[in-house]
Write an enzyme that holds these catalytic residues in place. Structure first.
Site, mmCIF file in Angstrom:
data_model
loop_
_atom_site.group_PDB
_atom_site.id
_atom_site.type_symbol
_atom_site.label_atom_id
_atom_site.label_comp_id
_atom_site.label_asym_id
_atom_site.label_seq_id
_atom_site.Cartn_x
_atom_site.Cartn_y
_atom_site.Cartn_z
ATOM 1 C CG ASP A 12 -1.796 1.202 1.324
ATOM 2 O OD1 ASP A 12 -2.370 1.599 0.299
ATOM 3 O OD2 ASP A 12 -1.881 1.779 2.424
ATOM 4 C CG ASP A 14 -1.783 7.400 0.426
ATOM 5 O OD1 ASP A 14 -0.758 7.784 -0.150
ATOM 6 O OD2 ASP A 14 -2.926 7.547 -0.051
#
Length: 237
Positions: A12, A14
């Site tokens: 991922d 963020d």
């Protein structure tokens, strides 16, 4: 952590590779609280709302989830809606405009521990991809000087173009593994959001690692993380 057991790491973005979650949280808070004030709603949007309703989800899903928590119903609208539109899409676009303003003004630096892990995986020949619900993944990676480190990027734009459901569905992670040519059982998912670790668990990946940037060890474990760390530096031997 024995990385030789796996062929790929699916990151991922963020809150895992870059601290963009802080910028996202600020933009969501400003947008939602200003909106709630126009509706006369006294219960404010808080960081707890971010983790419960917004974190890790596609932008419009986050808007929809938070509004439902306050019993507010708006028209769906369209992705072309302007930021002033009183629609789900309009609110999402309003938040995005605030986020992009901060990104262009302040730039972005990756977490040092995440860079350390990326360097380590490069020496091992482990394939890497970014899997992000954000439609701004490429601008963020460019701002952080990391765009060339990830040959595969499955972000919100790709998901919309290809009709892939967002997290907590596993489809975007599965798409990234397929693009890398790696079986899901040989891929590691690295996520900081409850919806993200849930997606990793739903996809039956080889290992799901939660990165606790505020969601909490208990919540990440409950939603599907096999292991929780506070920084990716912990995953380097």
């Amino acid at each position: 952590m024995d990385w030789t057991r796996y062929d790929a790491a699916l990151f991922d973005l963020d809150g895992v590779v870059t601290p963009t979650a802080i910028v996202h949280m600020r933009a969501w808070s400003e947008m939602f609280n200003a909106f709630l004030a126009t509706r006369g709603v006294t219960e404010p949007y808080t960081d707890a709302d971010y983790f419960a309703h917004v974190d890790g989800k596609p932008r419009y899903d986050g808007v929809r989830s938070f509004l439902a928590s306050r019993d507010i119903v708006l028209p769906e609208g369209d992705p072309t809606d302007g930021p002033d539109a009183e629609t789900v899409a309009g609110l999402g676009n309003r938040k995005n405009a605030a986020f992009m303003e901060v990104l262009h003004r302040d730039g972005m630096q990756a977490y040092p521990g995440s860079l350390h892990l990326l360097d380590h995986l490069t020496t091992l020949g482990t394939k890497v991809a970014v899997v992000s619900s954000s439609q701004n993944a490429r601008p963020v990676l460019e701002a952080a000087g990391l765009i060339d480190r990830f040959p595969v990027i499955v972000d919100g734009l790709v998901a919309r173009q290809e009709g892939l459901p967002g997290k907590p569905a596993p489809d975007t992670f599965l798409a990234a593994a397929a693009r890398l040519g790696v079986a899901k059982e040989r891929a590691v998912v690295l996520e900081d959001a409850e919806s993200g670790v849930a997606a990793g668990r739903a996809g039956d990946f080889g290992l799901v690692i939660g990165v606790d940037r505020g969601a909490g060890v208990e919540a990440l474990t409950r939603n599907g993380a096999d292991l929780v760390v506070s920084d990716l530096d912990e995953l380097v031997k």
